[in-house]
Design a protein around this motif. Structure first.
Motif, mmCIF file in Angstrom:
data_model
loop_
_atom_site.group_PDB
_atom_site.id
_atom_site.type_symbol
_atom_site.label_atom_id
_atom_site.label_comp_id
_atom_site.label_asym_id
_atom_site.label_seq_id
_atom_site.Cartn_x
_atom_site.Cartn_y
_atom_site.Cartn_z
ATOM 1 N N GLY A 9 94.464 -14.808 23.072
ATOM 2 C CA GLY A 9 93.262 -15.612 23.271
ATOM 3 C C GLY A 9 92.279 -15.004 24.253
ATOM 4 N N GLU A 10 92.721 -14.082 25.085
ATOM 5 C CA GLU A 10 91.818 -13.441 26.042
ATOM 6 C C GLU A 10 91.032 -12.345 25.352
ATOM 7 O OE1 GLU A 10 94.009 -14.261 30.257
ATOM 8 O OE2 GLU A 10 94.433 -12.359 29.288
ATOM 9 N N ARG A 11 89.875 -12.007 25.925
ATOM 10 C CA ARG A 11 88.965 -11.061 25.287
ATOM 11 C C ARG A 11 88.622 -9.906 26.214
ATOM 12 N NH1 ARG A 11 86.043 -16.106 23.134
ATOM 13 N NH2 ARG A 11 86.800 -16.104 21.000
ATOM 14 N N ILE A 12 88.185 -8.822 25.584
ATOM 15 C CA ILE A 12 87.678 -7.646 26.281
ATOM 16 C C ILE A 12 86.321 -7.327 25.672
ATOM 17 C CG2 ILE A 12 88.034 -5.183 26.740
ATOM 18 C CD1 ILE A 12 91.076 -5.770 26.355
ATOM 19 N N ARG A 13 85.304 -7.163 26.503
ATOM 20 C CA ARG A 13 83.967 -6.809 26.034
ATOM 21 C C ARG A 13 83.765 -5.311 26.187
ATOM 22 N NH1 ARG A 13 79.807 -10.782 25.613
ATOM 23 N NH2 ARG A 13 78.808 -8.969 24.689
ATOM 24 N N ILE A 14 83.197 -4.677 25.157
ATOM 25 C CA ILE A 14 82.841 -3.262 25.203
ATOM 26 C C ILE A 14 81.341 -3.200 24.942
ATOM 27 C CG2 ILE A 14 83.176 -0.979 24.187
ATOM 28 C CD1 ILE A 14 85.992 -1.929 23.369
ATOM 29 N N GLY A 15 80.591 -2.895 25.975
ATOM 30 C CA GLY A 15 79.137 -2.917 25.853
ATOM 31 C C GLY A 15 78.657 -4.329 25.572
ATOM 32 N N ASP A 16 77.479 -4.412 24.938
ATOM 33 C CA ASP A 16 76.900 -5.716 24.618
ATOM 34 C C ASP A 16 77.281 -6.202 23.231
ATOM 35 O OD1 ASP A 16 75.609 -5.841 27.072
ATOM 36 O OD2 ASP A 16 73.847 -4.770 26.312
ATOM 37 N N ASP A 17 77.791 -5.294 22.378
ATOM 38 C CA ASP A 17 77.945 -5.621 20.967
ATOM 39 C C ASP A 17 79.379 -5.780 20.473
ATOM 40 O OD1 ASP A 17 75.205 -5.452 20.766
ATOM 41 O OD2 ASP A 17 75.218 -3.390 20.064
ATOM 42 N N VAL A 18 80.367 -5.362 21.246
ATOM 43 C CA VAL A 18 81.744 -5.348 20.734
ATOM 44 C C VAL A 18 82.628 -6.227 21.615
ATOM 45 C CG1 VAL A 18 83.741 -3.907 20.195
ATOM 46 C CG2 VAL A 18 81.429 -3.020 19.828
ATOM 47 N N LEU A 32 94.860 -7.500 17.045
ATOM 48 C CA LEU A 32 93.544 -7.579 17.664
ATOM 49 C C LEU A 32 92.524 -8.118 16.681
ATOM 50 C CD1 LEU A 32 93.325 -4.042 19.325
ATOM 51 C CD2 LEU A 32 93.820 -6.199 20.458
ATOM 52 N N GLY A 33 91.586 -8.898 17.187
ATOM 53 C CA GLY A 33 90.412 -9.289 16.424
ATOM 54 C C GLY A 33 89.235 -8.527 16.999
ATOM 55 N N ILE A 34 88.388 -7.989 16.141
ATOM 56 C CA ILE A 34 87.258 -7.179 16.601
ATOM 57 C C ILE A 34 85.968 -7.785 16.080
ATOM 58 C CG2 ILE A 34 86.200 -4.889 16.601
ATOM 59 C CD1 ILE A 34 89.048 -3.792 15.939
ATOM 60 N N ASP A 35 85.077 -8.157 16.994
ATOM 61 C CA ASP A 35 83.736 -8.599 16.635
ATOM 62 C C ASP A 35 82.784 -7.469 16.993
ATOM 63 O OD1 ASP A 35 84.173 -11.232 15.701
ATOM 64 O OD2 ASP A 35 84.385 -11.935 17.773
ATOM 65 N N ALA A 36 82.098 -6.944 15.970
ATOM 66 C CA ALA A 36 81.172 -5.828 16.174
ATOM 67 C C ALA A 36 80.080 -5.912 15.115
ATOM 68 C CB ALA A 36 81.914 -4.500 16.070
ATOM 69 N N PRO A 37 78.963 -5.246 15.349
ATOM 70 C CA PRO A 37 77.900 -5.238 14.331
ATOM 71 C C PRO A 37 78.406 -4.614 13.034
ATOM 72 C CG PRO A 37 77.129 -4.301 16.406
ATOM 73 C CD PRO A 37 78.592 -4.504 16.545
ATOM 74 N N ARG A 38 77.915 -5.106 11.905
ATOM 75 C CA ARG A 38 78.326 -4.570 10.600
ATOM 76 C C ARG A 38 77.988 -3.089 10.466
ATOM 77 N NH1 ARG A 38 80.369 -7.278 6.709
ATOM 78 N NH2 ARG A 38 80.394 -9.538 6.678
ATOM 79 N N SER A 39 77.002 -2.627 11.188
ATOM 80 C CA SER A 39 76.603 -1.224 11.098
ATOM 81 C C SER A 39 77.609 -0.296 11.780
ATOM 82 C CB SER A 39 75.224 -1.033 11.731
ATOM 83 O OG SER A 39 75.253 -1.415 13.099
ATOM 84 N N MET A 40 78.517 -0.837 12.570
ATOM 85 C CA MET A 40 79.500 -0.035 13.284
ATOM 86 C C MET A 40 80.746 0.141 12.420
ATOM 87 S SD MET A 40 81.133 -0.699 17.037
ATOM 88 C CE MET A 40 79.586 -0.333 17.839
ATOM 89 N N SER A 41 81.192 1.365 12.280
ATOM 90 C CA SER A 41 82.388 1.669 11.511
ATOM 91 C C SER A 41 83.611 1.525 12.408
ATOM 92 C CB SER A 41 82.302 3.098 10.967
ATOM 93 O OG SER A 41 83.476 3.439 10.299
ATOM 94 N N ILE A 42 84.606 0.752 11.938
ATOM 95 C CA ILE A 42 85.850 0.572 12.685
ATOM 96 C C ILE A 42 86.987 0.999 11.767
ATOM 97 C CG2 ILE A 42 87.360 -1.073 13.839
ATOM 98 C CD1 ILE A 42 84.811 -2.771 14.330
ATOM 99 N N VAL A 43 87.710 2.056 12.160
ATOM 100 C CA VAL A 43 88.743 2.642 11.311
ATOM 101 C C VAL A 43 89.981 2.914 12.159
ATOM 102 C CG1 VAL A 43 89.296 4.584 9.794
ATOM 103 C CG2 VAL A 43 86.950 3.766 9.935
#
Length: 67
Positions: A9-18, A32-43
């Motif tokens: 339930g705890e979160r980690i922020r990476i920059g303003d967008d992730v 992990l759950g990752i919230d990031a802009p759709r334009s960012m590739s996560i692999v």
């Protein structure tokens, strides 16, 4: 490398967008759950292996055994 301890339930922020959210911690895994802009590739890193550096026989076995 920065190493952090987190609970589900705890979160980690990476920059303003992730934002990384710890969804579940098991005996041998972390989900992990990752919230990031759709334009960012996560692999996953294992999908980025460059097979061209392996000898030809290893290339064949790696490509045919992966799902």
């Amino acid at each position: 490398m920065l190493v952090l301890s987190r609970k589900p339930g705890e979160r980690i922020r990476i920059g303003d967008d992730v934002t990384l959210t710890i969804v579940r911690i098991g005996p041998n895994s972390v989900r992990l759950g990752i919230d990031a802009p759709r334009s960012m590739s996560i692999v996953r890193e294992e999908l980025c292996i460059d097979f061209s550096d392996l000898p030809e026989t290893e290339q064949f076995s790696e490509e045919t055994t992966s799902p």
